[in-house]
Write a protein that holds these residues in place. Structure first.
Motif, PDB file in Angstrom:
ATOM      1  N   ASP A 159       0.833  -1.207   0.000  1.00  0.00           N
ATOM      2  CA  ASP A 159       0.000   0.000   0.000  1.00  0.00           C
ATOM      3  C   ASP A 159       0.864   1.251   0.000  1.00  0.00           C
ATOM      4  N   TRP A 160       1.979   1.210   0.726  1.00  0.00           N
ATOM      5  CA  TRP A 160       2.913   2.344   0.745  1.00  0.00           C
ATOM      6  C   TRP A 160       3.421   2.601  -0.670  1.00  0.00           C
ATOM      7  N   VAL A 161       3.772   1.538  -1.370  1.00  0.00           N
ATOM      8  CA  VAL A 161       4.276   1.677  -2.739  1.00  0.00           C
ATOM      9  C   VAL A 161       3.190   2.253  -3.643  1.00  0.00           C
ATOM     10  N   THR A 162       1.973   1.761  -3.486  1.00  0.00           N
ATOM     11  CA  THR A 162       0.859   2.273  -4.288  1.00  0.00           C
ATOM     12  C   THR A 162       0.663   3.767  -4.057  1.00  0.00           C
ATOM     13  N   LYS A 163       0.705   4.181  -2.805  1.00  0.00           N
ATOM     14  CA  LYS A 163       0.504   5.597  -2.486  1.00  0.00           C
ATOM     15  C   LYS A 163       1.674   6.447  -2.977  1.00  0.00           C
ATOM     16  N   ALA A 164       2.886   5.929  -2.851  1.00  0.00           N
ATOM     17  CA  ALA A 164       4.050   6.663  -3.357  1.00  0.00           C
ATOM     18  C   ALA A 164       3.948   6.840  -4.870  1.00  0.00           C
ATOM     19  N   THR A 165       3.482   5.806  -5.548  1.00  0.00           N
ATOM     20  CA  THR A 165       3.326   5.867  -7.000  1.00  0.00           C
ATOM     21  C   THR A 165       2.208   6.836  -7.380  1.00  0.00           C
ATOM     22  N   GLN A 166       1.127   6.818  -6.624  1.00  0.00           N
ATOM     23  CA  GLN A 166       0.034   7.758  -6.884  1.00  0.00           C
ATOM     24  C   GLN A 166       0.494   9.195  -6.693  1.00  0.00           C
ATOM     25  N   GLU A 167       1.313   9.434  -5.674  1.00  0.00           N
ATOM     26  CA  GLU A 167       1.823  10.793  -5.455  1.00  0.00           C
ATOM     27  C   GLU A 167       2.703  11.226  -6.621  1.00  0.00           C
ATOM     28  N   ALA A 168       3.589  10.338  -7.071  1.00  0.00           N
ATOM     29  CA  ALA A 168       4.454  10.674  -8.194  1.00  0.00           C
ATOM     30  C   ALA A 168       3.630  10.970  -9.444  1.00  0.00           C
ATOM     31  N   THR A 169       2.625  10.136  -9.693  1.00  0.00           N
ATOM     32  CA  THR A 169       1.764  10.331 -10.859  1.00  0.00           C
ATOM     33  C   THR A 169       0.997  11.646 -10.766  1.00  0.00           C
ATOM     34  N   ALA A 170       0.476  11.945  -9.574  1.00  0.00           N
ATOM     35  CA  ALA A 170      -0.262  13.191  -9.375  1.00  0.00           C
ATOM     36  C   ALA A 170       0.627  14.408  -9.596  1.00  0.00           C
ATOM     37  N   ASN A 171       1.928  14.237  -9.342  1.00  0.00           N
ATOM     38  CA  ASN A 171       2.872  15.333  -9.538  1.00  0.00           C
ATOM     39  C   ASN A 171       3.427  15.374 -10.962  1.00  0.00           C
ATOM     40  N   ASN A 172       2.847  14.550 -11.850  1.00  0.00           N
ATOM     41  CA  ASN A 172       3.229  14.509 -13.267  1.00  0.00           C
ATOM     42  C   ASN A 172       4.634  13.955 -13.490  1.00  0.00           C
ATOM     43  N   VAL A 173       5.115  13.132 -12.588  1.00  0.00           N
ATOM     44  CA  VAL A 173       6.384  12.440 -12.802  1.00  0.00           C
ATOM     45  C   VAL A 173       6.117  11.296 -13.776  1.00  0.00           C
ATOM     46  N   GLN A 174       6.761  11.338 -14.935  1.00  0.00           N
ATOM     47  CA  GLN A 174       6.473  10.385 -16.001  1.00  0.00           C
ATOM     48  C   GLN A 174       7.640   9.467 -16.329  1.00  0.00           C
ATOM     49  N   GLY A 175       8.774   9.667 -15.692  1.00  0.00           N
ATOM     50  CA  GLY A 175       9.932   8.833 -15.980  1.00  0.00           C
ATOM     51  C   GLY A 175      10.898   8.838 -14.824  1.00  0.00           C
ATOM     52  N   THR A 176      11.875   7.950 -14.893  1.00  0.00           N
ATOM     53  CA  THR A 176      12.904   7.892 -13.860  1.00  0.00           C
ATOM     54  C   THR A 176      14.279   7.828 -14.523  1.00  0.00           C
ATOM     55  N   PRO A 177      15.263   8.472 -13.901  1.00  0.00           N
ATOM     56  CA  PRO A 177      15.096   9.339 -12.738  1.00  0.00           C
ATOM     57  C   PRO A 177      14.537  10.696 -13.140  1.00  0.00           C
ATOM     58  N   THR A 178      13.694  11.255 -12.312  1.00  0.00           N
ATOM     59  CA  THR A 178      13.254  12.638 -12.450  1.00  0.00           C
ATOM     60  C   THR A 178      13.889  13.426 -11.321  1.00  0.00           C
ATOM     61  N   ILE A 179      14.622  14.469 -11.690  1.00  0.00           N
ATOM     62  CA  ILE A 179      15.360  15.276 -10.716  1.00  0.00           C
ATOM     63  C   ILE A 179      14.752  16.664 -10.664  1.00  0.00           C
ATOM     64  N   LEU A 180      14.546  17.141  -9.456  1.00  0.00           N
ATOM     65  CA  LEU A 180      14.103  18.521  -9.272  1.00  0.00           C
ATOM     66  C   LEU A 180      15.126  19.263  -8.421  1.00  0.00           C
ATOM     67  N   LEU A 181      15.643  20.335  -8.971  1.00  0.00           N
ATOM     68  CA  LEU A 181      16.591  21.197  -8.253  1.00  0.00           C
ATOM     69  C   LEU A 181      15.873  22.476  -7.877  1.00  0.00           C
ATOM     70  N   ASP A 182      15.764  22.711  -6.596  1.00  0.00           N
ATOM     71  CA  ASP A 182      15.060  23.895  -6.087  1.00  0.00           C
ATOM     72  C   ASP A 182      13.656  24.001  -6.677  1.00  0.00           C
ATOM     73  N   GLY A 183      12.999  22.847  -6.799  1.00  0.00           N
ATOM     74  CA  GLY A 183      11.607  22.804  -7.231  1.00  0.00           C
ATOM     75  C   GLY A 183      11.378  22.768  -8.721  1.00  0.00           C
ATOM     76  N   LYS A 184      12.447  22.804  -9.516  1.00  0.00           N
ATOM     77  CA  LYS A 184      12.299  22.799 -10.971  1.00  0.00           C
ATOM     78  C   LYS A 184      13.002  21.582 -11.561  1.00  0.00           C
ATOM     79  N   VAL A 185      12.401  21.024 -12.618  1.00  0.00           N
ATOM     80  CA  VAL A 185      12.995  19.858 -13.259  1.00  0.00           C
ATOM     81  C   VAL A 185      14.397  20.199 -13.748  1.00  0.00           C
ATOM     82  N   PHE A 186      15.338  19.324 -13.405  1.00  0.00           N
ATOM     83  CA  PHE A 186      16.725  19.501 -13.833  1.00  0.00           C
ATOM     84  C   PHE A 186      17.029  18.431 -14.866  1.00  0.00           C
ATOM     85  N   ASP A 187      17.255  18.831 -16.097  1.00  0.00           N
ATOM     86  CA  ASP A 187      17.541  17.874 -17.167  1.00  0.00           C
ATOM     87  C   ASP A 187      18.698  18.359 -18.029  1.00  0.00           C
TER      88      ASP A 187
END
Length: 241
Positions: free
Chosen positions: A196-224
């Motif tokens: 259930d923890w994994v399901t909720k963690a995945t739901q949070e990532a999806t809700a935050n529009n995380v679509q791939g890994t690794p996704t890095i955010l530096l100071d709140g902005k996607v770092f690519d």
């Protein structure tokens, strides 16, 4: 040969196979991008661009689904969304771990690692089992041990097509190696009790529009900033120093 040596040998063999797969993937990716750039539709060049939505996440240290290193008053924050079987996550982790740890110890950055399940639908249940085990260790043994377990999971990361090679007993052994008390974590890891923890963690990532890994955010902005994982790792560290 000891179990630790067996795991290390197996991990080395799997990393070599993983590197060969990545090389093939990069060639295919480059070919696909070039093809997309030269396709002409109605006299106009069709540029194929991934449908990137803005990633919006809570501040580092504020999620229920991660582990942090560093001080909360650090001038920079880094959030890394990852899947424990993702080979690029493994590469990024190996290339940034020492530098991010040092920068966190120096008070320059607060880093939060947020594992979730991105790939189980394609590679089997290892991402779920590993993330569940991580959450068990975090809950039962605390963040310091959980971070060591996180690191050991990447040091012993299976290839994408061989997640079954790491059993739940292996995960228990890695948790104990990280510092967890076996009696505290063994049953929950073996039974994958924190799905259930994994399901909720995945739901949070999806809700935050995380679509791939690794996704890095530096100071709140996607770092690519980087064409390769090596570039990405180097540029991230440079941005924090």
């Amino acid at each position: 040969m000891s179990k630790a040596n067996e795991r290390a040998q197996r991990a080395a063999e799997e990393r070599a196979a993983q590197a060969r797969r990545e090389s093939r993937r990069r060639i295919l990716t480059i070919g696909g991008v070039v093809l997309a750039m030269i396709v002409i539709v109605g006299g106009a060049v069709l540029v194929s661009v991934l449908n990137k939505k803005e990633v919006t996440v809570s501040d580092a240290g504020s999620s229920d689904f991660g582990v942090t290193i560093g001080k909360k008053d650090a001038p920079h924050t880094v959030v890394i969304y990852e899947d424990f079987i993702c080979p690029f996550c493994g590469e990024l982790e190996s290339r940034t771990r020492d530098d991010l740890t040092k920068l966190a110890e120096d008070g320059k950055v607060l880093v939060e690692y947020r594992p979730f399940d991105l790939l189980s639908g394609r590679v089997g249940d290892y991402p779920i089992r590993a993330a569940s085990a991580f959450s068990v260790v975090l809950e039962k043994s605390g963040p310091e041990v959980a971070k060591k377990f996180h690191d050991l999971l990447y040091e012993n990361q299976p290839a994408e097509d061989s997640g079954d090679s790491v059993t739940n007993d292996d995960l228990v052994a890695l948790a104990v190696e990280a510092g967890a008390t076996e009696s505290d974590v063994a049953d929950a890891i073996k039974n994958v009790s924190n799905k259930d923890w994994v399901t909720k963690a995945t739901q949070e990532a999806t809700a935050n529009n995380v679509q791939g890994t690794p996704t890095i955010l530096l100071d709140g902005k996607v770092f690519d900033d980087g064409r390769t994982v090596d570039d990405l790792a180097k540029n991230l560290v440079d941005a924090l120093e």
